[in-house]
Design a protein around this motif. Structure first.
Motif: not given
Length: 227
Positions: A149-172
């Motif tokens: 959540a800190e890195v992606l800048g979102v309020d919360e992240v669930g256990r099944d949520d994917g890093f890249f599906s939430l907007g992540g990329h290689s730098q993040l």
């Protein structure tokens, strides 16, 4: 999505003179524009951000719209301008499509005509909240979800949520790895994030790594590497 990425894509089209060919599909389908399309039976969600010209009546005429949202901030590039709103809205939309664990007879999905085939209020047939089912189940998952959540800048992240599906990329992903190493003191590589993008999968990968070898240990001050 970062502004630099958009600028890179636009530059590639411009400098290589491929903008025309990339839009050729629109030219080839111009004859179809005057024809009314058949109404799509696919469940559709619409998110309207400031500046978008979307007519709800036309959208519902051509599509099976089951979810409609309008937002007061953001813009046409919602993934860049308001990723928190977009991600949350996508999650709400797919919760409506999530099938129940078992049908009326307890042996599978209900019939398509049954009102229990999809979750419409965030609750499964067993009375368990969809949010609760996706909540981190261990301390490590909770720690990883916080870092996600800190890195992606979102309020919360669930256990099944994917890093890249939430907007992540290689730098993040690199930034996430640095925080995991410093906060949790475990050995992790960027490749692990790509292989196991969800919180649950990465937590399991870290547990396996710890079982096979020691984690990272802080180096005493004054100790030079390689001595």
């Amino acid at each position: 999505m970062e502004k630099g990425l958009i600028l890179t894509d636009v530059s590639l089209y411009w400098l290589t003179s491929t903008a025309g060919s990339s839009a050729r599909s629109y030219c080839e389908s111009v004859e179809l524009w005057s024809q009314l399309p058949e109404r799509s039976p696919v469940p559709t969600g619409v998110a309207v951000f400031p500046g978008d010209l979307t007519v709800r009546a036309l959208a519902e005429r051509d599509n099976t719209v089951i979810h409609w949202s309008e937002f007061g901030r953001g813009g046409h590039f919602a993934a860049l301008e308001a990723p928190d709103l977009l991600v949350q809205d996508i999650r709400v939309f797919f919760r409506k499509l999530r099938p129940v664990a078992a049908g009326p007879e307890g042996g599978g999905r209900a019939d398509e005509g049954s009102s229990s085939t999809a979750v419409t209020d965030g609750t499964t047939a067993l009375g368990q909240s969809a949010d609760a089912a996706n909540s981190p189940s261990t301390q490590r998952e909770e720690a990883l979800a916080t870092l996600y959540a800190e890195v992606l800048g979102v309020d919360e992240v669930g256990r099944d949520d994917g890093f890249f599906s939430l907007g992540g990329h290689s730098q993040l992903a690199i930034r996430l790895v640095v925080r995991i190493r410093s906060r949790l003191g475990v050995k992790v590589a960027v490749g692990d994030v790509f292989d196991c993008p969800s919180v649950a999968a990465l937590a399991e990968r870290l547990a396996d790594a710890e079982a096979s070898g020691p984690g990272l240990r802080p180096m005493p001050r004054g100790t030079a590497a390689g001595r």
